[in-house]
Design an enzyme around this catalytic site. Structure first.
Site, PDB file in Angstrom:
ATOM      1  CG  ASN A   1      34.714  33.838  17.728  1.00 52.93           C
ATOM      2  OD1 ASN A   1      34.799  32.616  17.612  1.00 52.93           O
ATOM      3  ND2 ASN A   1      34.058  34.604  16.869  1.00 52.93           N
TER       4      ASN A   1
ATOM      5  CE  LYS B   1      36.442  35.673  14.042  1.00 49.71           C
ATOM      6  NZ  LYS B   1      35.796  36.687  13.278  1.00 49.71           N
TER       7      LYS B   1
ATOM      8  CG  HIS C   1      30.066  35.659  15.683  1.00 53.24           C
ATOM      9  ND1 HIS C   1      30.422  35.918  14.377  1.00 53.24           N
ATOM     10  CD2 HIS C   1      31.013  36.247  16.453  1.00 53.24           C
ATOM     11  CE1 HIS C   1      31.545  36.622  14.374  1.00 53.24           C
ATOM     12  NE2 HIS C   1      31.927  36.837  15.615  1.00 53.24           N
TER      13      HIS C   1
ATOM     14  CD  GLU D   1      32.858  35.518  11.569  1.00 51.40           C
ATOM     15  OE1 GLU D   1      33.147  34.457  12.159  1.00 51.40           O
ATOM     16  OE2 GLU D   1      33.602  36.531  11.605  1.00 51.40           O
TER      17      GLU D   1
ATOM     18  CD  GLU E   1      31.555  40.349  18.232  1.00 50.31           C
ATOM     19  OE1 GLU E   1      32.747  40.353  18.539  1.00 50.31           O
ATOM     20  OE2 GLU E   1      31.029  39.442  17.571  1.00 50.31           O
TER      21      GLU E   1
ATOM     22  N   GLY F   1      36.871  41.725  12.149  1.00 47.27           N
ATOM     23  CA  GLY F   1      37.886  41.192  11.240  1.00 47.27           C
ATOM     24  C   GLY F   1      38.330  42.175  10.167  1.00 47.27           C
TER      25      GLY F   1
ATOM     26  CB  SER G   1      39.130  45.592  14.716  1.00 48.59           C
ATOM     27  OG  SER G   1      38.745  44.978  13.498  1.00 48.59           O
TER      28      SER G   1
END
Ligand code: PEP
Length: 241
Positions: A8, A10, A93, A95, A163, A169, A205
Protein backbone atom coordinates in the site's frame (compact mmCIF):
# COMPACT_ATOMS: atom_id res chain seq x y z
CA UNK A 1 -3.44 -21.42 0.36
CA UNK A 2 -1.20 -19.26 -1.84
CA UNK A 3 0.53 -16.37 -0.10
CA UNK A 4 -0.11 -12.76 -1.07
CA UNK A 5 2.24 -9.84 -0.46
CA UNK A 6 0.53 -6.52 -1.01
CA UNK A 7 2.05 -3.03 -1.02
CA UNK A 8 0.00 0.00 0.00
CA UNK A 9 1.83 3.07 -1.27
CA UNK A 10 -0.74 5.50 0.16
CA UNK A 11 -0.11 9.01 -1.22
CA UNK A 12 3.53 8.42 -2.15
CA UNK A 13 5.44 8.05 -5.45
CA UNK A 14 5.02 10.05 -8.64
CA UNK A 15 4.50 8.19 -11.95
CA UNK A 16 8.24 8.58 -12.62
CA UNK A 17 9.16 7.17 -9.18
CA UNK A 18 6.71 4.33 -9.81
CA UNK A 19 8.48 3.42 -13.07
CA UNK A 20 11.87 3.59 -11.39
CA UNK A 21 10.70 1.35 -8.54
CA UNK A 22 9.38 -1.33 -10.89
CA UNK A 23 12.47 -1.24 -13.11
CA UNK A 24 14.42 -2.42 -10.04
CA UNK A 25 11.74 -4.54 -8.39
CA UNK A 26 11.15 -6.70 -11.48
CA UNK A 27 14.74 -7.96 -11.17
CA UNK A 28 13.97 -9.34 -7.69
CA UNK A 29 10.37 -10.42 -8.21
CA UNK A 30 11.27 -14.03 -9.05
CA UNK A 31 12.27 -14.51 -5.39
CA UNK A 32 8.71 -13.86 -4.18
CA UNK A 33 7.09 -16.88 -2.53
CA UNK A 34 3.55 -15.80 -3.40
CA UNK A 35 1.49 -13.38 -5.43
CA UNK A 36 2.69 -9.77 -5.31
CA UNK A 37 0.19 -6.90 -5.51
CA UNK A 38 0.83 -3.15 -5.59
CA UNK A 39 -1.59 -0.40 -4.67
CA UNK A 40 -0.06 2.83 -6.03
CA UNK A 41 -1.86 6.15 -5.64
CA UNK A 42 -4.51 6.67 -8.35
CA UNK A 43 -2.46 9.04 -10.52
CA UNK A 44 0.40 6.54 -10.72
CA UNK A 45 -1.81 3.60 -11.74
CA UNK A 46 -1.14 4.04 -15.43
CA UNK A 47 2.63 4.08 -14.84
CA UNK A 48 2.24 0.86 -12.83
CA UNK A 49 0.14 -0.69 -15.57
CA UNK A 50 2.76 0.10 -18.22
CA UNK A 51 5.67 -1.03 -16.05
CA UNK A 52 4.07 -4.35 -15.09
CA UNK A 53 2.88 -5.42 -18.53
CA UNK A 54 4.09 -8.94 -19.31
CA UNK A 55 4.85 -9.74 -15.64
CA UNK A 56 2.83 -11.74 -13.13
CA UNK A 57 2.87 -8.84 -10.65
CA UNK A 58 -0.63 -7.58 -9.89
CA UNK A 59 -1.84 -4.08 -9.10
CA UNK A 60 -4.95 -2.17 -8.17
CA UNK A 61 -6.36 0.98 -6.57
CA UNK A 62 -6.41 1.93 -2.89
CA UNK A 63 -10.09 2.83 -3.05
CA UNK A 64 -12.93 3.16 -5.54
CA UNK A 65 -16.48 4.40 -5.76
CA UNK A 66 -19.38 1.96 -5.85
CA UNK A 67 -20.37 2.93 -9.39
CA UNK A 68 -18.41 2.67 -12.62
CA UNK A 69 -18.96 6.24 -13.86
CA UNK A 70 -21.14 9.30 -13.45
CA UNK A 71 -21.24 12.66 -11.69
CA UNK A 72 -18.97 11.68 -8.78
CA UNK A 73 -16.26 14.32 -8.77
CA UNK A 74 -12.97 13.23 -7.29
CA UNK A 75 -13.74 9.52 -7.02
CA UNK A 76 -11.83 6.57 -8.55
CA UNK A 77 -13.49 4.17 -10.97
CA UNK A 78 -12.82 0.46 -10.56
CA UNK A 79 -13.79 0.11 -14.20
CA UNK A 80 -10.85 2.31 -15.17
CA UNK A 81 -8.58 0.19 -12.95
CA UNK A 82 -9.86 -2.88 -14.80
CA UNK A 83 -9.28 -1.23 -18.20
CA UNK A 84 -5.67 -0.59 -17.14
CA UNK A 85 -5.23 -4.27 -16.31
CA UNK A 86 -5.59 -3.95 -12.54
CA UNK A 87 -7.15 -6.87 -10.69
CA UNK A 88 -7.50 -5.76 -7.05
CA UNK A 89 -9.13 -2.90 -5.12
CA UNK A 90 -8.25 -2.14 -1.51
CA UNK A 91 -11.43 -1.38 0.42
CA UNK A 92 -12.04 0.05 3.88
CA UNK A 93 -8.45 0.81 4.84
CA UNK A 94 -8.42 2.33 8.34
CA UNK A 95 -7.22 5.65 6.90
CA UNK A 96 -10.30 5.71 4.65
CA UNK A 97 -12.52 4.89 7.62
CA UNK A 98 -10.93 7.38 10.01
CA UNK A 99 -9.88 10.35 7.84
CA UNK A 100 -12.59 10.15 5.17
CA UNK A 101 -15.44 8.82 7.29
CA UNK A 102 -16.09 5.68 5.24
CA UNK A 103 -18.59 3.43 6.97
CA UNK A 104 -19.42 -0.27 6.74
CA UNK A 105 -22.48 0.40 4.56
CA UNK A 106 -20.40 2.17 1.90
CA UNK A 107 -17.75 -0.51 2.24
CA UNK A 108 -20.33 -3.26 1.62
CA UNK A 109 -21.47 -1.49 -1.58
CA UNK A 110 -17.88 -1.24 -2.79
CA UNK A 111 -17.07 -4.89 -2.07
CA UNK A 112 -20.13 -6.05 -4.02
CA UNK A 113 -19.47 -3.63 -6.89
CA UNK A 114 -15.84 -4.66 -7.24
CA UNK A 115 -16.71 -8.36 -7.22
CA UNK A 116 -19.40 -7.69 -9.83
CA UNK A 117 -16.76 -6.19 -12.13
CA UNK A 118 -14.65 -9.33 -11.79
CA UNK A 119 -11.96 -7.69 -9.64
CA UNK A 120 -10.85 -8.89 -6.20
CA UNK A 121 -11.69 -6.73 -3.20
CA UNK A 122 -9.09 -6.70 -0.42
CA UNK A 123 -11.21 -5.74 2.58
CA UNK A 124 -9.34 -4.15 5.51
CA UNK A 125 -10.55 -4.63 9.06
CA UNK A 126 -9.00 -3.88 12.42
CA UNK A 127 -9.57 -2.64 15.94
CA UNK A 128 -8.28 0.52 17.61
CA UNK A 129 -6.09 0.38 20.71
CA UNK A 130 -9.03 1.42 22.92
CA UNK A 131 -11.14 -1.41 21.48
CA UNK A 132 -8.37 -3.95 22.08
CA UNK A 133 -7.78 -2.75 25.62
CA UNK A 134 -11.50 -2.97 26.32
CA UNK A 135 -11.39 -6.61 25.03
CA UNK A 136 -13.76 -5.74 22.18
CA UNK A 137 -11.48 -6.92 19.36
CA UNK A 138 -13.53 -10.00 18.42
CA UNK A 139 -16.79 -8.07 18.41
CA UNK A 140 -15.34 -5.21 16.33
CA UNK A 141 -13.90 -7.58 13.72
CA UNK A 142 -17.08 -9.64 13.58
CA UNK A 143 -19.15 -6.49 13.02
CA UNK A 144 -16.80 -5.16 10.33
CA UNK A 145 -16.92 -8.52 8.53
CA UNK A 146 -20.67 -9.01 8.84
CA UNK A 147 -21.50 -5.49 7.66
CA UNK A 148 -18.67 -5.09 5.14
CA UNK A 149 -19.45 -8.43 3.49
CA UNK A 150 -23.24 -8.13 3.75
CA UNK A 151 -23.59 -7.91 -0.04
CA UNK A 152 -20.56 -9.96 -1.02
CA UNK A 153 -20.78 -12.93 -3.37
CA UNK A 154 -19.40 -16.00 -1.58
CA UNK A 155 -18.51 -17.65 -4.87
CA UNK A 156 -16.25 -14.80 -6.00
CA UNK A 157 -12.66 -13.99 -5.00
CA UNK A 158 -12.14 -12.03 -1.80
CA UNK A 159 -9.11 -11.23 0.36
CA UNK A 160 -9.26 -9.89 3.93
CA UNK A 161 -6.47 -7.84 5.50
CA UNK A 162 -6.43 -7.76 9.29
CA UNK A 163 -4.73 -4.53 10.28
CA UNK A 164 -4.89 -3.47 13.93
CA UNK A 165 -5.21 0.32 13.71
CA UNK A 166 -2.67 0.78 16.51
CA UNK A 167 -0.02 -1.06 14.46
CA UNK A 168 -0.38 0.88 11.19
CA UNK A 169 2.51 3.24 10.57
CA UNK A 170 3.42 3.24 14.26
CA UNK A 171 6.31 0.75 14.33
CA UNK A 172 4.29 -1.21 16.94
CA UNK A 173 3.79 -4.59 15.33
CA UNK A 174 1.30 -7.03 16.83
CA UNK A 175 3.03 -9.92 18.62
CA UNK A 176 3.09 -13.31 16.87
CA UNK A 177 0.67 -14.58 19.57
CA UNK A 178 -1.76 -11.70 18.97
CA UNK A 179 -1.55 -12.28 15.22
CA UNK A 180 -2.16 -16.03 15.56
CA UNK A 181 -5.08 -15.56 17.93
CA UNK A 182 -6.77 -12.82 15.92
CA UNK A 183 -6.27 -14.51 12.55
CA UNK A 184 -7.80 -17.67 13.99
CA UNK A 185 -10.81 -15.60 15.10
CA UNK A 186 -11.12 -13.91 11.69
CA UNK A 187 -10.88 -17.29 9.98
CA UNK A 188 -13.63 -18.75 12.16
CA UNK A 189 -15.92 -15.72 11.68
CA UNK A 190 -15.49 -15.99 7.90
CA UNK A 191 -16.16 -19.73 8.04
CA UNK A 192 -19.30 -19.19 10.10
CA UNK A 193 -20.46 -16.63 7.54
CA UNK A 194 -19.99 -19.19 4.76
CA UNK A 195 -16.86 -17.74 3.16
CA UNK A 196 -14.82 -20.84 2.46
CA UNK A 197 -11.19 -20.23 1.69
CA UNK A 198 -10.32 -16.57 2.07
CA UNK A 199 -6.69 -15.42 2.30
CA UNK A 200 -6.22 -13.39 5.50
CA UNK A 201 -3.29 -10.98 5.34
CA UNK A 202 -1.71 -9.29 8.34
CA UNK A 203 -0.86 -5.58 8.14
CA UNK A 204 0.71 -3.17 10.60
CA UNK A 205 4.42 -2.28 10.73
CA UNK A 206 5.56 -5.41 8.88
CA UNK A 207 9.31 -5.13 8.20
CA UNK A 208 11.96 -7.50 6.82
CA UNK A 209 13.02 -8.41 10.38
CA UNK A 210 9.57 -9.48 11.66
CA UNK A 211 7.99 -10.90 8.48
CA UNK A 212 9.51 -14.40 8.65
CA UNK A 213 8.09 -15.05 12.11
CA UNK A 214 4.67 -13.50 11.43
CA UNK A 215 4.08 -15.44 8.22
CA UNK A 216 4.37 -18.73 10.15
CA UNK A 217 1.44 -17.88 12.43
CA UNK A 218 -1.92 -19.61 12.11
CA UNK A 219 -4.10 -18.45 9.23
CA UNK A 220 -1.63 -15.83 8.02
CA UNK A 221 -1.59 -15.92 4.21
CA UNK A 222 0.73 -12.98 3.68
CA UNK A 223 0.94 -9.26 4.35
CA UNK A 224 -0.37 -5.83 3.50
CA UNK A 225 2.63 -3.52 3.86
CA UNK A 226 2.74 0.27 4.00
CA UNK A 227 6.03 1.99 4.90
CA UNK A 228 8.33 -0.95 4.16
CA UNK A 229 6.84 -1.39 0.68
CA UNK A 230 8.17 1.96 -0.52
CA UNK A 231 11.71 0.63 -0.82
CA UNK A 232 12.54 -2.05 -3.36
CA UNK A 233 14.90 -4.01 -1.14
CA UNK A 234 12.76 -4.14 1.99
CA UNK A 235 9.57 -5.12 0.16
CA UNK A 236 11.40 -7.71 -1.96
CA UNK A 237 12.75 -9.20 1.26
CA UNK A 238 9.30 -9.33 2.86
CA UNK A 239 7.81 -10.92 -0.27
CA UNK A 240 10.43 -13.65 -0.23
CA UNK A 241 9.74 -15.00 3.29
C1 PEP B 1 -0.95 -0.01 5.73
O1 PEP B 1 -0.92 1.13 5.31
O2 PEP B 1 -1.84 -0.76 5.39
C2 PEP B 1 0.11 -0.45 6.65
C3 PEP B 1 0.04 -1.65 7.17
O3 PEP B 1 1.14 0.44 6.90
P1 PEP B 1 2.52 0.12 7.69
O4 PEP B 1 3.09 -1.13 7.12
O5 PEP B 1 3.38 1.32 7.40
O6 PEP B 1 2.18 -0.03 9.14
Amino acid sequence: MKKIFAANWKLFKTPQETREFFAQFKELANKATGEVVFFPSAISLEAASESLKGTSIKFGAQNCYSQASGAFTGENSAQVVKALGGTYILIGHSERRKIFGEDDTQIAEKVAFVQGLGLTPMLCIGETLEEREATHTFRVLETQLMLGLAKADKSKPLVVAYEPVWAIGTGKVASPEQVAETHTDVHSILNKMGFGSVAILYGGSVKPDNAANLVKQAHVSGFLVGGASLEVKSFAEIASV
